[in-house]
Scaffold this motif. Structure first.
Motif, short mmCIF file in Angstrom:
data_model
loop_
_atom_site.label_atom_id
_atom_site.label_comp_id
_atom_site.label_asym_id
_atom_site.label_seq_id
_atom_site.Cartn_x
_atom_site.Cartn_y
_atom_site.Cartn_z
N SER A 238 -22.65 -38.83 -7.37
CA SER A 238 -23.13 -39.65 -8.48
C SER A 238 -22.84 -38.94 -9.80
CB SER A 238 -24.63 -39.88 -8.36
OG SER A 238 -25.35 -38.66 -8.53
N ALA A 239 -22.88 -39.72 -10.88
CA ALA A 239 -22.69 -39.13 -12.21
C ALA A 239 -23.77 -38.09 -12.50
CB ALA A 239 -22.73 -40.23 -13.28
N ARG B 190 -25.39 -32.33 -13.09
CA ARG B 190 -26.21 -31.21 -12.66
C ARG B 190 -25.33 -30.03 -12.22
NH1 ARG B 190 -31.59 -32.50 -10.97
NH2 ARG B 190 -31.39 -31.20 -9.11
N THR B 191 -24.20 -30.33 -11.60
CA THR B 191 -23.29 -29.27 -11.17
C THR B 191 -22.80 -28.45 -12.35
OG1 THR B 191 -22.57 -30.59 -9.27
CG2 THR B 191 -21.11 -28.80 -9.98
N VAL B 192 -22.53 -29.15 -13.45
CA VAL B 192 -22.05 -28.45 -14.64
C VAL B 192 -23.20 -27.76 -15.38
CG1 VAL B 192 -20.89 -28.68 -16.87
CG2 VAL B 192 -20.04 -29.94 -14.88
N LEU C 248 -21.56 -24.40 -13.52
CA LEU C 248 -20.48 -23.90 -14.39
C LEU C 248 -20.97 -23.58 -15.79
CD1 LEU C 248 -17.63 -26.36 -13.35
CD2 LEU C 248 -17.79 -23.92 -12.77
N GLY C 249 -21.80 -24.46 -16.34
CA GLY C 249 -22.25 -24.28 -17.72
C GLY C 249 -23.09 -23.05 -17.92
N MET C 250 -23.78 -22.58 -16.88
CA MET C 250 -24.60 -21.38 -17.02
C MET C 250 -23.73 -20.18 -17.39
SD MET C 250 -27.81 -22.17 -16.44
CE MET C 250 -28.68 -20.73 -15.83
#
Length: 324
Positions: A209-210, A215-217, A221-223
């Motif tokens: 889902s979007a 949440r994955t980013v 990754l964003g962390m």
């Protein structure tokens, strides 16, 4: 570069640029061709400065606001300015028209940077008398919280122009990154484009889902990307550094790339699907409030990064003194 700064175009991006320069002690002149827009922008800037002060990211916002004045005309805004930041609508014809006006009144010492997100400066500065003093200086909004600025010269932009704008951006607390030549989308949006293409495809094909992709980013990754880029990330993710990482995981990334032989345009059906998912998560009426939440989170991150950098500088100084 010392002297006044002109802000041409007083929308969201122009207002944010005014804060960047005024916060750094520069006198700023606002101009917008829409009657009353510059005055309205200054009022909004006052509110934004108050928010920054409440978050301890600024002292004496009233002093900063005093440095920002409204110009009655484009010529008045540019008169004696050492630098002008153009932030008008992202459309080639609009920029061509404005830069033609700028060329007619600009002084010999003024440099002009465009906030263009993807349109290269060559598309709207060719034929201008001042074209050697024009380039793209693309921010991430809001630039007073996200400091990177992409500097992209046109083929005729003088190297001295780029160097001067780079120095100015560093003086006012921004983080300039420099391209050697033009390419559509520059650095940031080209990197973002690849991630977005895959994000849309994963939703389209029903893999996730979007919300879970977001949440994955944001929680993955964003962390890491909040304080280091992709090359440093992989350099630290293998025992032998970046070359070791490339040898270990290169085949995986090659297979992923090969699995997408073409990039498809986001079709209306897919856009509607993602729109429906996003509105379930965030109703349209809450978009503005969520934007304010984003800015508060960015402020908190800016405070944290500033504190970490201060502590690292103190630790480095202490270590240096210990070795003497």
């Amino acid at each position: 570069m010392t002297g006044p700064i002109a802000i041409v175009g007083c929308g969201l991006v122009g207002r944010a640029w005014a804060i960047v320069f005024a916060r750094a002690g520069r006198d700023v002149r606002l101009f917008d061709s829409v009657p009353g827009a510059a005055d309205a922008a200054r009022r909004q800037i006052a509110r934004d400065l108050s928010s920054l002060a409440r978050q301890r990211l600024m002292d004496r916002p009233e002093t900063v606001l005093e440095r920002i004045a409204v110009a009655k005309s484009l010529a008045e805004a540019l008169d004696g300015a050492v630098y002008a930041q153009e932030s008008v609508f992202e459309r080639v014809d609009v920029k061509i028209s404005l830069f033609a006006e700028i060329d007619g009144v600009i002084g010999p010492g003024t440099i002009v940077g465009s906030s263009s997100s993807g349109i290269p400066a060559s598309a709207f500065t060719e034929g201008l008398r001042c074209r050697e003093r024009c380039l793209v200086a693309h921010p991430v909004n809001p630039p007073y919280l996200i400091p990177v600025v992409e500097l992209v010269p046109a083929p005729w932009t003088r190297s001295e122009t780029v160097a001067a704008v780079r120095a100015l951006m560093e003086q006012v607390g921004q983080v300039p990154v420099e391209m050697s030549r033009e390419i559509e989308g520059f650095i940031l949006n080209r990197l973002q484009a690849v991630l977005l293409m895959e994000a849309w495809r994963l939703v389209e094909e029903g893999y996730a889902s979007a919300e879970d992709i977001d949440r994955t980013v944001s929680h993955g990754l964003g962390m890491r990307w909040a304080f280091m880029g992709p090359f440093e990330t992989i350099d630290l993710n293998a025992p032998g550094g970046v070359a070791d990482y490339a040898r270990r995981l290169g085949p995986l990334y090659q297979r992923i790339a090969a699995s997408r032989p073409e990039h498809k345009v986001w079709g209306e059906a897919l856009i509607a699907k993602v729109e429906a998912q996003r509105r379930e998560t965030l109703p349209a009426g809450q978009l503005a409030r969520r934007g304010e939440w984003r800015d508060r989170r960015l402020m908190a991150l800016a405070i944290h990064k500033r504190e970490i950098e201060r502590q690292e500088a103190e630790d480095a100084l202490a270590a240096d003194e210990a070795t003497r």
